[in-house]
Design a protein around this motif. Structure first.
Motif, mmCIF file in Angstrom:
data_model
loop_
_atom_site.group_PDB
_atom_site.id
_atom_site.type_symbol
_atom_site.label_atom_id
_atom_site.label_comp_id
_atom_site.label_asym_id
_atom_site.label_seq_id
_atom_site.Cartn_x
_atom_site.Cartn_y
_atom_site.Cartn_z
ATOM 1 N N CYS A 92 0.498 -25.447 -34.111
ATOM 2 C CA CYS A 92 -0.382 -24.360 -34.546
ATOM 3 C C CYS A 92 0.117 -23.747 -35.844
ATOM 4 O O CYS A 92 -0.672 -23.471 -36.759
ATOM 5 N N MET A 93 1.424 -23.538 -35.940
ATOM 6 C CA MET A 93 1.992 -22.962 -37.160
ATOM 7 C C MET A 93 1.755 -23.883 -38.363
ATOM 8 O O MET A 93 1.439 -23.414 -39.460
ATOM 9 N N GLU A 94 1.903 -25.184 -38.149
ATOM 10 C CA GLU A 94 1.658 -26.143 -39.231
ATOM 11 C C GLU A 94 0.208 -26.083 -39.687
ATOM 12 O O GLU A 94 -0.064 -26.064 -40.891
ATOM 13 N N VAL A 95 -0.711 -26.062 -38.745
ATOM 14 C CA VAL A 95 -2.141 -26.020 -39.083
ATOM 15 C C VAL A 95 -2.460 -24.741 -39.846
ATOM 16 O O VAL A 95 -3.130 -24.771 -40.887
ATOM 17 N N MET A 96 -1.973 -23.599 -39.344
ATOM 18 C CA MET A 96 -2.237 -22.331 -40.011
ATOM 19 C C MET A 96 -1.656 -22.304 -41.417
ATOM 20 O O MET A 96 -2.296 -21.831 -42.351
ATOM 21 N N SER A 97 -0.467 -22.831 -41.554
ATOM 22 C CA SER A 97 0.180 -22.871 -42.861
ATOM 23 C C SER A 97 -0.568 -23.790 -43.821
ATOM 24 O O SER A 97 -0.838 -23.423 -44.966
ATOM 25 N N ASP A 98 -0.930 -24.976 -43.354
ATOM 26 C CA ASP A 98 -1.642 -25.942 -44.193
ATOM 27 C C ASP A 98 -3.006 -25.420 -44.638
ATOM 28 O O ASP A 98 -3.433 -25.657 -45.769
ATOM 29 N N LYS A 99 -3.702 -24.726 -43.744
ATOM 30 C CA LYS A 99 -5.066 -24.261 -44.020
ATOM 31 C C LYS A 99 -5.106 -22.816 -44.535
ATOM 32 O O LYS A 99 -6.180 -22.314 -44.854
ATOM 33 N N ASN A 100 -3.946 -22.149 -44.575
ATOM 34 C CA ASN A 100 -3.847 -20.752 -45.008
ATOM 35 C C ASN A 100 -4.791 -19.857 -44.199
ATOM 36 O O ASN A 100 -5.589 -19.105 -44.744
ATOM 37 N N ILE A 101 -4.680 -19.976 -42.873
ATOM 38 C CA ILE A 101 -5.507 -19.180 -41.968
ATOM 39 C C ILE A 101 -4.605 -18.446 -40.979
ATOM 40 O O ILE A 101 -3.433 -18.784 -40.822
ATOM 41 N N ARG A 102 -5.165 -17.444 -40.302
ATOM 42 C CA ARG A 102 -4.382 -16.615 -39.391
ATOM 43 C C ARG A 102 -4.830 -16.720 -37.942
ATOM 44 O O ARG A 102 -4.212 -16.115 -37.064
ATOM 45 N N TYR A 103 -5.931 -17.433 -37.704
ATOM 46 C CA TYR A 103 -6.478 -17.538 -36.355
ATOM 47 C C TYR A 103 -6.920 -18.966 -36.078
ATOM 48 O O TYR A 103 -7.403 -19.652 -36.988
ATOM 49 N N LEU A 104 -6.765 -19.379 -34.821
ATOM 50 C CA LEU A 104 -7.246 -20.688 -34.389
ATOM 51 C C LEU A 104 -8.006 -20.523 -33.075
ATOM 52 O O LEU A 104 -7.479 -19.941 -32.125
ATOM 53 N N PRO A 105 -9.234 -21.039 -33.023
ATOM 54 C CA PRO A 105 -9.933 -21.028 -31.734
ATOM 55 C C PRO A 105 -9.291 -22.056 -30.802
ATOM 56 O O PRO A 105 -8.783 -23.088 -31.253
ATOM 57 N N ILE A 106 -9.302 -21.749 -29.514
ATOM 58 C CA ILE A 106 -8.732 -22.641 -28.505
ATOM 59 C C ILE A 106 -9.881 -23.221 -27.688
ATOM 60 O O ILE A 106 -10.708 -22.473 -27.154
ATOM 61 N N PHE A 107 -9.916 -24.543 -27.599
ATOM 62 C CA PHE A 107 -10.973 -25.224 -26.858
ATOM 63 C C PHE A 107 -10.382 -26.060 -25.730
ATOM 64 O O PHE A 107 -9.336 -26.683 -25.891
ATOM 65 N N GLU A 108 -11.086 -26.059 -24.621
ATOM 66 C CA GLU A 108 -10.738 -26.928 -23.496
ATOM 67 C C GLU A 108 -12.036 -27.569 -23.026
ATOM 68 O O GLU A 108 -12.992 -26.858 -22.706
ATOM 69 N N ASN A 109 -12.065 -28.894 -23.023
ATOM 70 C CA ASN A 109 -13.293 -29.631 -22.691
ATOM 71 C C ASN A 109 -14.465 -29.155 -23.545
ATOM 72 O O ASN A 109 -15.563 -28.926 -23.055
ATOM 73 N N GLU A 110 -14.195 -28.952 -24.829
ATOM 74 C CA GLU A 110 -15.177 -28.537 -25.824
ATOM 75 C C GLU A 110 -15.755 -27.141 -25.602
ATOM 76 O O GLU A 110 -16.717 -26.753 -26.240
ATOM 77 N N GLN A 111 -15.149 -26.368 -24.695
ATOM 78 C CA GLN A 111 -15.567 -24.993 -24.462
ATOM 79 C C GLN A 111 -14.531 -24.039 -25.051
ATOM 80 O O GLN A 111 -13.322 -24.249 -24.906
ATOM 81 N N LEU A 112 -15.004 -22.990 -25.710
ATOM 82 C CA LEU A 112 -14.116 -21.972 -26.258
ATOM 83 C C LEU A 112 -13.454 -21.221 -25.115
ATOM 84 O O LEU A 112 -14.133 -20.675 -24.249
ATOM 85 N N VAL A 113 -12.113 -21.227 -25.092
ATOM 86 C CA VAL A 113 -11.391 -20.558 -23.997
ATOM 87 C C VAL A 113 -10.444 -19.462 -24.484
ATOM 88 O O VAL A 113 -9.841 -18.766 -23.684
ATOM 89 N N GLY A 114 -10.303 -19.317 -25.804
ATOM 90 C CA GLY A 114 -9.397 -18.308 -26.306
ATOM 91 C C GLY A 114 -9.223 -18.387 -27.804
ATOM 92 O O GLY A 114 -9.887 -19.163 -28.491
ATOM 93 N N ILE A 115 -8.309 -17.574 -28.278
ATOM 94 C CA ILE A 115 -7.965 -17.554 -29.696
ATOM 95 C C ILE A 115 -6.466 -17.301 -29.799
ATOM 96 O O ILE A 115 -5.888 -16.579 -28.984
ATOM 97 N N VAL A 116 -5.852 -17.910 -30.770
ATOM 98 C CA VAL A 116 -4.432 -17.693 -31.023
ATOM 99 C C VAL A 116 -4.295 -17.207 -32.465
ATOM 100 O O VAL A 116 -4.934 -17.741 -33.372
ATOM 101 N N SER A 117 -3.498 -16.159 -32.640
ATOM 102 C CA SER A 117 -3.275 -15.604 -33.977
ATOM 103 C C SER A 117 -1.854 -15.925 -34.427
ATOM 104 O O SER A 117 -0.995 -16.287 -33.620
ATOM 105 N N ILE A 118 -1.607 -15.735 -35.696
ATOM 106 C CA ILE A 118 -0.259 -15.945 -36.210
ATOM 107 C C ILE A 118 0.702 -14.981 -35.524
ATOM 108 O O ILE A 118 1.849 -15.340 -35.236
ATOM 109 N N ASN A 119 0.248 -13.777 -35.208
ATOM 110 C CA ASN A 119 1.106 -12.819 -34.499
ATOM 111 C C ASN A 119 1.479 -13.338 -33.117
ATOM 112 O O ASN A 119 2.616 -13.160 -32.670
ATOM 113 N N ASP A 120 0.522 -13.966 -32.425
ATOM 114 C CA ASP A 120 0.806 -14.549 -31.114
ATOM 115 C C ASP A 120 1.891 -15.616 -31.225
ATOM 116 O O ASP A 120 2.791 -15.695 -30.386
ATOM 117 N N LEU A 121 1.802 -16.434 -32.272
ATOM 118 C CA LEU A 121 2.785 -17.507 -32.457
ATOM 119 C C LEU A 121 4.172 -16.948 -32.759
ATOM 120 O O LEU A 121 5.172 -17.441 -32.230
#
Length: 144
Positions: A92-121
């Motif tokens: 997650c840290m690599e993706v956020m760093s590469d894309k210069n973003i602070r949030y990532l949606p979390i999917f399970e079986n193509e359904q949105l199940v959460g969000i992770v922020s840089i602060n969470d990491l």
């Protein structure tokens, strides 16, 4: 190695979401009330994108748009990379760093199940280091 599922276990899988026609001002009020920096934009059960404080500042304020007349669909970020509960904190840290973003949606079986922020990491990384230090101290003290 810690995973996104570990973060969800600590913070919960609650997702704050708004519809695409929600005004930017209403979305900002929700964000302020919940002390969060983003809201997911969904239509029914379908994830459409995310609106962040950065989207607001760059796509509303700097462009002179009205917060009361602009729907979140007009300024939300789309095409964000997503992660799964099985992905690692390091990934997650690599993706956020590469894309210069602070949030990532979390999917399970193509359904949105959460969000992770840089602060969470960062919190999870600190928690992991504190656990390691505690284990090392216990080990050192047990040998005395």
């Amino acid at each position: 190695m810690k995973k996104v599922a570990d973060i969800l276990a600590h913070k919960g899988a609650r997702v704050t979401a708004v519809g695409p026609q929600t005004t930017v001002l209403d979305a900002l009020r929700i964000m302020a009330d919940q002390n969060i920096g983003s809201v997911m934009v969904v239509d029914g059960n379908q994830y459409l994108g995310i609106m962040t404080e950065r989207d607001y500042s760059r796509k509303v304020i700097l462009k002179g748009k009205s917060s009361t007349d602009t729907p979140v669909a007009e300024i939300m970020s789309t095409g964000m990379p997503g992660v799964t509960p099985n992905d690692t904190v390091e990934f997650c840290m690599e993706v956020m760093s590469d894309k210069n973003i602070r949030y990532l949606p979390i999917f399970e079986n193509e359904q949105l199940v959460g969000i992770v922020s840089i602060n969470d990491l960062v919190r999870e990384t600190i928690r992991t280091h504190e656990e390691t230090i505690t284990h090392l101290k216990d080990y050192l003290h047990s040998g005395i």
